[in-house]
Structures are given as structure tokens and as C-alpha cells.
Scaffold this active site. Structure first.
Site, PDB file in Angstrom:
ATOM      1  N   HIS A 123      19.698 -29.090   4.232  1.00 16.55           N
ATOM      2  CA  HIS A 123      18.350 -29.787   4.296  1.00 16.55           C
ATOM      3  C   HIS A 123      17.417 -28.632   4.958  1.00 16.55           C
ATOM      4  CE1 HIS A 123      15.596 -32.778   5.754  1.00 16.55           C
ATOM      5  NE2 HIS A 123      16.190 -33.622   4.887  1.00 16.55           N
ATOM      6  N   ASP A 200      25.297 -30.246  11.060  1.00 10.39           N
ATOM      7  CA  ASP A 200      24.588 -31.522  10.675  1.00 10.39           C
ATOM      8  C   ASP A 200      25.192 -32.455  10.293  1.00 10.39           C
ATOM      9  OD1 ASP A 200      22.683 -32.961   9.653  1.00 10.39           O
ATOM     10  OD2 ASP A 200      21.750 -31.226   8.557  1.00 10.39           O
ATOM     11  N   GLN A 203      24.536 -37.126   7.295  1.00 14.42           N
ATOM     12  CA  GLN A 203      24.953 -37.690   6.027  1.00 14.42           C
ATOM     13  C   GLN A 203      26.537 -37.832   6.253  1.00 14.42           C
ATOM     14  OE1 GLN A 203      22.932 -39.124   3.946  1.00 14.42           O
ATOM     15  NE2 GLN A 203      21.172 -37.775   4.106  1.00 14.42           N
ATOM     16  N   LYS A 226      19.736 -43.487   9.775  1.00 11.33           N
ATOM     17  CA  LYS A 226      20.549 -43.259   8.312  1.00 11.33           C
ATOM     18  C   LYS A 226      21.884 -43.995   8.727  1.00 11.33           C
ATOM     19  CE  LYS A 226      18.838 -38.830   7.453  1.00 11.33           C
ATOM     20  NZ  LYS A 226      18.156 -38.721   6.102  1.00 11.33           N
ATOM     21  N   CYS A 364      14.215 -32.339  -0.068  1.00  9.57           N
ATOM     22  CA  CYS A 364      14.160 -31.374   1.229  1.00  9.57           C
ATOM     23  C   CYS A 364      15.406 -30.219   1.037  1.00  9.57           C
ATOM     24  CB  CYS A 364      14.141 -32.159   2.577  1.00  9.57           C
ATOM     25  SG  CYS A 364      12.815 -32.982   2.721  1.00  9.57           S
TER      26      CYS A 364
HETATM   27  N1  PMP Z   1      19.919 -33.138   7.679  1.00  7.94           N
HETATM   28  C1  PMP Z   1      20.517 -33.843   6.407  1.00  7.94           C
HETATM   29  C2  PMP Z   1      21.768 -33.356   5.890  1.00  7.94           C
HETATM   30  C3  PMP Z   1      19.838 -34.914   6.089  1.00  7.94           C
HETATM   31  O1  PMP Z   1      19.971 -35.679   5.013  1.00  7.94           O
HETATM   32  C4  PMP Z   1      18.556 -35.254   6.784  1.00  7.94           C
HETATM   33  C5  PMP Z   1      17.514 -36.349   6.436  1.00  7.94           C
HETATM   34  N2  PMP Z   1      17.313 -36.419   5.122  1.00  7.94           N
HETATM   35  C6  PMP Z   1      18.094 -34.453   7.904  1.00  7.94           C
HETATM   36  C7  PMP Z   1      19.029 -33.504   8.202  1.00  7.94           C
HETATM   37  C8  PMP Z   1      17.013 -34.898   8.935  1.00  7.94           C
HETATM   38  O2  PMP Z   1      17.172 -35.964   9.253  1.00  7.94           O
HETATM   39  P1  PMP Z   1      16.040 -36.594  10.175  1.00  7.94           P
HETATM   40  O3  PMP Z   1      14.972 -36.768   9.146  1.00  7.94           O
HETATM   41  O4  PMP Z   1      16.412 -38.292  10.470  1.00  7.94           O
HETATM   42  O5  PMP Z   1      15.656 -35.975  11.260  1.00  7.94           O
END
Ligand code: PMP
Length: 406
Positions: A123, A200, A203, A226, A364
Site C-alpha cells: 500500500h 504492515d 489487512q 479496519k 493505493c
Molecule cells: N496498509 C494497508 C495494507 C492498507 O490496506 C491500508 C488501508 N487501506 C493502510 C496500510 C493504511 O491504513 P490507514 O489508512 O488506516 O492508516
């Protein structure tokens, strides 16, 4: 497995909504999940019964808020099996957790010419902070590539690591492909060469049991929103040995021990990294989300969501011209796809009008879109409250949309 789906859905009154006169089918859980009554009630209770600023005043309201806030730190630590709650830092989300490490670990340990390995399926949150760091420090990002089925080419890691490698940043589960990466094995390979690993977990933690000690992760980040908790709250787990060596991320109240105009001494970890008033009500209500996930059980959730994944994958594959991105044998409940000659935005828009909430776009993850040479995908992502009936509704809506767009 005992998985009482009716009882679970009753915790989420929003799932009974109708939009455009159609029952809502919420399949955008990778972006953010809906909130259960337990979380909403906890949020209300704090405000009604004992709201006050934490760690400061010696009065009932502040004391009660402080002890509940700190109880969630312990809960979050237990949830991922951290060895101590000192290793749990509250942030506003995964993004801030990553920025904290990039800034603070980066300040302490990254020198000109150093290298950080980042995977091709990350991401943007797990790319851009490292990129900003490498620009600041004259260091370099090295890409760990993926294969066509959407798995990391982990066999390349030993070749990519050299004396300049200072960190590997990898997602536990891909938000686009659904791939569950073999992070334990990656960490083992990296540690054998003296390289720490940032994971990270945005997910992962809501879909499968995570044990940071078993993984031996150096850092692990995730977001409450999430995992059925409130937005504006995140966690950074860091091994004590790293956190102790890292400088503060931001300066302010709470993170100091003593301040004079000549010199400031800092609080112990984790408080050293929590400048200012945190999201008190968010963190406390996040505790209710952790309780719910723990009560239902991550292994049960994983099994339920996997059955949805298999069912939906099979149904989707029956659609002519449909291509799924991410076909690893180890997947979480995310399916990204395109249908030949149909733009993902058009499909997303028509599905929305049928009451189906899902995501279309680049998610993203531009480098991943470049790898597949596509502008975006349509993404279905499951939560613990989704059902086969909802997948059937998705399929019916999809058939109608394809008919209109062809
Ligand atoms: N890493 C991953 C794999 C994500 O899916 C996301 C959110 N789509 C993020 C980081 C960022 O998370 P946040 O917007 O809650 O900071």
C-alpha cells in the site's frame, strides 16, 4: 465450527440499511469496517460516565479514563501476543505507525547509501514514508518483486540483502491481492542476516490470528477502523530493544519526564512516543472491538471468511472475460478483478446503484497496478458479517451491470 452469523449481524444494525431501495451489501471491508453496538455503546458510556484527560489530573474522571485507556493497551498487546504492553504505542492508524518508524528508526539507524527493501505489493502507506526517509538520508529503496499469481518472490531476499540493508518493509496481507505473505519465513531469512523487519498488519489482524512473538516481528502496525473499531486509532508494536534506542517521534506533553529550556528528558516507552492528548475515547471503545474479535475467535473468523472467499471466487470465475488478480493458494477474503473491456469505475458505479458497496480504483497500490498494467480493479473484501446470500446478490447485480455495459 460454531459461528452464529445471525447473532453477529445483529451486533451491526447498519447492515439492515436499505440504499437506493435495495438492501445494503457491504463488501468494502478492506477500506473500513462497520461498527458493532458494543463499540458504539462503549463510546457513549465513556462520555456519559467518566470522560477526562488521561495520565494527568488526580480526580475520579481522569483516573477512571486513564485506567480504561491503559487496560486497552494491555488488551491490544495480548491480542497480538506482545511480551509487554510497553511495546504497544497508540497512533492514529497504520499510516502514522509507519511514519513513526520511518522517522524515528530512520533518524537513528539509516545512513547515506543504506538500503530498505520494500515489496512490490505494498500500500502507498508502506512505500511513501520509506521513500521520504531515503530522500532525506541519501539512502535507497530496493524492490522485492512479485510473481504473476500475486506472491512475493521471497527466494530473492538472500540476494537482495547486503551489508547496506537496514530494514525490510512487508505487508502481512495484501489489500489488493489478498495474498497472505509468509512473514514468519521472511523474518527468519532477514534475521539470519541481521536485518529487522517491519510488518504492515492493516489487512491481517482482523482476519487471522497474529502472534508477534511467534513471527519474531520487529515492528507490526494496524488500524482499529479496519477491525470493527473506531477510526482515528492505530497501534504500533515495536520490540522493546528497538523502541528503547529510538528517539521521540513528536515532542509535546505526556512524552517528557522533565523540561527545562536547556534540556528535556523523556518518558519511558511507550509514552515517549505518545506526545499530546491521544484519542482517549477512540482507544477505549477500540477495546470493545478487540473483545468482540477475541470472543468470536480469529480462527473461526478466518474459517468463515475463507468459505466466503472460495464461494465467491468460484462464482466470479464463471463470468466470461473476468480476470482475478491474486491467485495465491494462501489468500485472505479479498478478490480484485476486472471484466474484459469494462472499466472498473463503470462497474463500481452500477453495482453501487444495486446496493453493493465495494471499491474500484488503484487501491493505493500504484506499483502493483503498473505490474499488471491496469488502471485499477474492482475489489470485493469480506468482513466477519458477510454471507453467501450477499455474494448471490453481488453476482446478480454483476450480471445486470455487465449486460448494460457490454
Ligand atoms: N496498509 C494497508 C495494507 C492498507 O490496506 C491500508 C488501508 N487501506 C493502510 C496500510 C493504511 O491504513 P490507514 O489508512 O488506516 O492508516
Amino acid at each position: 465450527m460454531h459461528f452464529d452469523i445471525d447473532k453477529i449481524r445483529n451486533y451491526f444494525p447498519v447492515l439492515r440499511l436499505e440504499i437506493y431501495n435495495k438492501p445494503l451489501v457491504y463488501l468494502d471491508n478492506a477500506a473500513s469496517t462497520q461498527k458493532p453496538l458494543q463499540v458504539l455503546m462503549a463510546y457513549e458510556k465513556i462520555h456519559n460516565d467518566y470522560y477526562g484527560n488521561i495520565h494527568r489530573a488526580a480526580h475520579y474522571m481522569a483516573d477512571r479514563a486513564t485506567s480504561d485507556f491503559e487496560a486497552v493497551r494491555k488488551k491490544a498487546g495480548n491480542f497480538i501476543n506482545a511480551s509487554s504492553e510497553k511495546e504497544i504505542i497508540f497512533t492514529k492508524g497504520t499510516t502514522e505507525s509507519i511514519n513513526l518508524v520511518a522517522s524515528s528508526f530512520g533518524e537513528q539507524f539509516i545512513r547515506p547509501g543504506d538500503e530498505i527493501i520494500v515489496t512490490e505489493m505494498e500500500h502507498h502507506s508502506n512505500i511513501v514514508p520509506w521513500q521520504l526517509l531515503t530522500i532525506r538520508k541519501g539512502a535507497k529503496i530496493i524492490k522485492l518483486p512479485i510473481s504473476d499469481i500475486g506472491e512475493l518472490q521471497t527466494g530473492l531476499i538472500p540476494e537482495l540483502i547486503n551489508a547496506k540493508t537496514k530494514l525490510i518493509a512487508v505487508t502481512h496481507v495484501s489489500n489488493v491481492l489478498g495474498t497472505i505473505n509468509p512473514v514468519k519465513q521472511i523474518i527468519e531469512t532477514a534475521h539470519a542476516r541481521g536485518v529487522p523487519v517491519f510488518v504492515d498488519g492493516a489487512q491481517a489482524v482482523q482476519h487471522l490470528p497474529v502472534d508477534v512473538q511467534d513471527l519474531d516481528a520487529d515492528f507490526y502496525a494496524f488500524s482499529a477502523h479496519k477491525m470493527y473499531g473506531p477510526n482515528g486509532v492505530g497501534v504500533l508494536y515495536g520490540k522493546e530493544k528497538w523502541l528503547e534506542q529510538m528517539p521521540p517521534y513528536q515532542g509535546g506533553g505526556e512524552m517528557i519526564s522533565e523540561v527545562t529550556f536547556e534540556k528535556t528528558t523523556f518518558s519511558e516507552i511507550p509514552f515517549k512516543f505518545e506526545a499530546g492528548t491521544p484519542n482517549i475515547t477512540g482507544v477505549i471503545s477500540f477495546g470493545a472491538a478487540i473483545d468482540l474479535l477475541t470472543e468470536i475467535g480469529l480462527a473461526n473468523i478466518a474459517e468463515w471468511e475463507n468459505s466466503l472467499l472460495l464461494y465467491a471466487t468460484e462464482m466470479l470465475k464463471s463470468i466470461k472475460g473476468l480476470n482475478i488478480y491474486g491467485e495465491s493458494g494462501k489468500k485472505s477474503g479479498v478478490i480484485s478483478f476486472n471484466i474484459k473491456e469494462i472499466h472498473p469505475y463503470d462497474l463500481g458505479m452500477l453495482l453501487d446503484k444495486s446496493g453493493i458497496a465495494l471499491r474500484s480504483g488503484h487501491h493505493c497500490a500504484d506499483p502493483l497496478m503498473k505490474y499488471y498494467n491496469i488502471p485499477g480493479t474492482v475489489r470485493v473484501s469480506f468482513g466477519l458479517y458477510n454471507t453467501r446470500e450477499e455474494i448471490d446478490r453481488l453476482m446478480a447485480a454483476l450480471a445486470r451491470a455487465v449486460e448494460m455495459l457490454k
